[in-house]
Design a protein around this motif. Sequence first.
Motif, PDB file in Angstrom:
ATOM      1  N   THR A  24      48.991  30.085  53.039  1.00 33.85           N
ATOM      2  CA  THR A  24      48.922  29.553  51.676  1.00 33.85           C
ATOM      3  C   THR A  24      49.377  30.597  50.665  1.00 33.85           C
ATOM      4  N   ILE A  25      48.919  31.833  50.845  1.00 32.99           N
ATOM      5  CA  ILE A  25      49.287  32.911  49.920  1.00 32.99           C
ATOM      6  C   ILE A  25      50.779  33.203  49.997  1.00 32.99           C
ATOM      7  N   ALA A  26      51.314  33.244  51.216  1.00 38.19           N
ATOM      8  CA  ALA A  26      52.727  33.575  51.411  1.00 38.19           C
ATOM      9  C   ALA A  26      53.658  32.519  50.823  1.00 38.19           C
ATOM     10  N   ALA A  27      53.166  31.300  50.670  1.00 40.24           N
ATOM     11  CA  ALA A  27      53.985  30.225  50.106  1.00 40.24           C
ATOM     12  C   ALA A  27      54.149  30.362  48.596  1.00 40.24           C
ATOM     13  N   LYS A  28      53.328  31.185  47.974  1.00 39.32           N
ATOM     14  CA  LYS A  28      53.379  31.367  46.524  1.00 39.32           C
ATOM     15  C   LYS A  28      54.498  32.343  46.146  1.00 39.32           C
ATOM     16  N   PRO A  29      54.996  32.279  44.897  1.00 40.97           N
ATOM     17  CA  PRO A  29      55.883  33.341  44.411  1.00 40.97           C
ATOM     18  C   PRO A  29      55.168  34.687  44.498  1.00 40.97           C
ATOM     19  N   LEU A  30      55.928  35.766  44.658  1.00 44.33           N
ATOM     20  CA  LEU A  30      55.339  37.084  44.877  1.00 44.33           C
ATOM     21  C   LEU A  30      54.253  37.456  43.861  1.00 44.33           C
ATOM     22  N   PRO A  31      54.477  37.289  42.553  1.00 48.29           N
ATOM     23  CA  PRO A  31      53.413  37.659  41.607  1.00 48.29           C
ATOM     24  C   PRO A  31      52.117  36.884  41.846  1.00 48.29           C
ATOM     25  N   ASP A  32      52.233  35.581  42.110  1.00 46.33           N
ATOM     26  CA  ASP A  32      51.042  34.764  42.352  1.00 46.33           C
ATOM     27  C   ASP A  32      50.381  35.116  43.682  1.00 46.33           C
ATOM     28  N   ALA A  33      51.189  35.463  44.680  1.00 50.69           N
ATOM     29  CA  ALA A  33      50.637  35.871  45.970  1.00 50.69           C
ATOM     30  C   ALA A  33      49.800  37.134  45.823  1.00 50.69           C
ATOM     31  N   LEU A  34      50.302  38.087  45.062  1.00 52.00           N
ATOM     32  CA  LEU A  34      49.566  39.337  44.848  1.00 52.00           C
ATOM     33  C   LEU A  34      48.277  39.095  44.080  1.00 52.00           C
ATOM     34  N   LYS A  35      48.333  38.212  43.098  1.00 57.84           N
ATOM     35  CA  LYS A  35      47.118  37.881  42.339  1.00 57.84           C
ATOM     36  C   LYS A  35      46.083  37.218  43.251  1.00 57.84           C
ATOM     37  N   ALA A  36      46.552  36.362  44.164  1.00 59.66           N
ATOM     38  CA  ALA A  36      45.636  35.702  45.101  1.00 59.66           C
ATOM     39  C   ALA A  36      44.999  36.711  46.050  1.00 59.66           C
ATOM     40  N   ILE A  37      45.790  37.667  46.525  1.00 57.12           N
ATOM     41  CA  ILE A  37      45.249  38.733  47.377  1.00 57.12           C
ATOM     42  C   ILE A  37      44.214  39.533  46.597  1.00 57.12           C
ATOM     43  N   GLY A  38      44.542  39.873  45.358  1.00 63.66           N
ATOM     44  CA  GLY A  38      43.611  40.634  44.525  1.00 63.66           C
ATOM     45  C   GLY A  38      42.295  39.912  44.318  1.00 63.66           C
ATOM     46  N   MET A  39      42.366  38.634  44.043  1.00 66.29           N
ATOM     47  CA  MET A  39      41.140  37.851  43.835  1.00 66.29           C
ATOM     48  C   MET A  39      40.305  37.799  45.104  1.00 66.29           C
ATOM     49  N   ALA A  40      40.962  37.633  46.249  1.00 69.72           N
ATOM     50  CA  ALA A  40      40.239  37.590  47.522  1.00 69.72           C
ATOM     51  C   ALA A  40      39.529  38.913  47.781  1.00 69.72           C
ATOM     52  N   LEU A  41      40.192  40.022  47.483  1.00 69.82           N
ATOM     53  CA  LEU A  41      39.581  41.334  47.706  1.00 69.82           C
ATOM     54  C   LEU A  41      38.407  41.568  46.764  1.00 69.82           C
ATOM     55  N   VAL A  42      38.548  41.149  45.517  1.00 63.98           N
ATOM     56  CA  VAL A  42      37.441  41.290  44.562  1.00 63.98           C
ATOM     57  C   VAL A  42      36.232  40.484  45.030  1.00 63.98           C
ATOM     58  N   MET A  43      36.485  39.288  45.544  1.00 59.08           N
ATOM     59  CA  MET A  43      35.391  38.390  45.933  1.00 59.08           C
ATOM     60  C   MET A  43      34.734  38.805  47.251  1.00 59.08           C
ATOM     61  N   LYS A  44      35.517  39.371  48.177  1.00 58.38           N
ATOM     62  CA  LYS A  44      35.021  39.579  49.536  1.00 58.38           C
ATOM     63  C   LYS A  44      34.682  41.024  49.880  1.00 58.38           C
ATOM     64  N   VAL A  45      35.316  41.991  49.206  1.00 61.38           N
ATOM     65  CA  VAL A  45      35.076  43.398  49.533  1.00 61.38           C
ATOM     66  C   VAL A  45      33.962  43.935  48.641  1.00 61.38           C
TER      67      VAL A  45
END
Length: 201
Positions: free
Chosen positions: A53-74
């Motif tokens: 799902t993340i990889a299907a997004k444009p690069l800026p949105d993919a990075l934001k999604a990764i960032g949000m996941a790390l904030v929520m889970k780490v």
Amino acid sequence: MDQDFKRRLIGAMADAVIAHAEELTALDSAIGDGDHGLNMKRGFEAVLAEADTIAAKPLPDALKAIGMALVMKVGGASGPLYGTLAMGLGKALPAEPTAAEAAMALARAIEDVKARGKSDAGQKTMLDVLIPVQAAFAANGDDLATRLPAVAAQAADATVPMKAIRGRASFLGERSIGHMDPGARSSSLLVQAICSVFNEA
């Protein structure tokens, strides 16, 4: 940077963190709470679960999604700091960046991390890897994807003789000397993972 390439980047980063979780935990046990490896593993397992799902997004949105996941889970400080780095990159990068644009975006994201952690180079943190890597990236030249992992590894090694000024390790004072910073090590692993995918391209 198509969907498959972004998927491989995500997989390489997650695999590197998960494979070295015990090492990161051991490093953090020496000078911190001992949870860096477990927390980072949890975060990147969450990212990996959403990789398609993340990889299907444009690069800026993919990075934001990764960032949000790390904030929520780490947990601990690492989640907000790595999340800030990824989201900062997402804000600063165009969808198809040149190397120069990527280096500039990394510089801006590093400034966000400095502000979030109230820290800078020389304080035994992940910044002690990110800052020299960004400098080498900005200087450009040949074989970047080969050279940057070596820069990152040397920078992580250079945290061993440092006295911690920020984070949990700073409570140890002089006793923090002689141990590699776990955040510097995880940053080094991520640089190595990203560069490995570019080397294979």
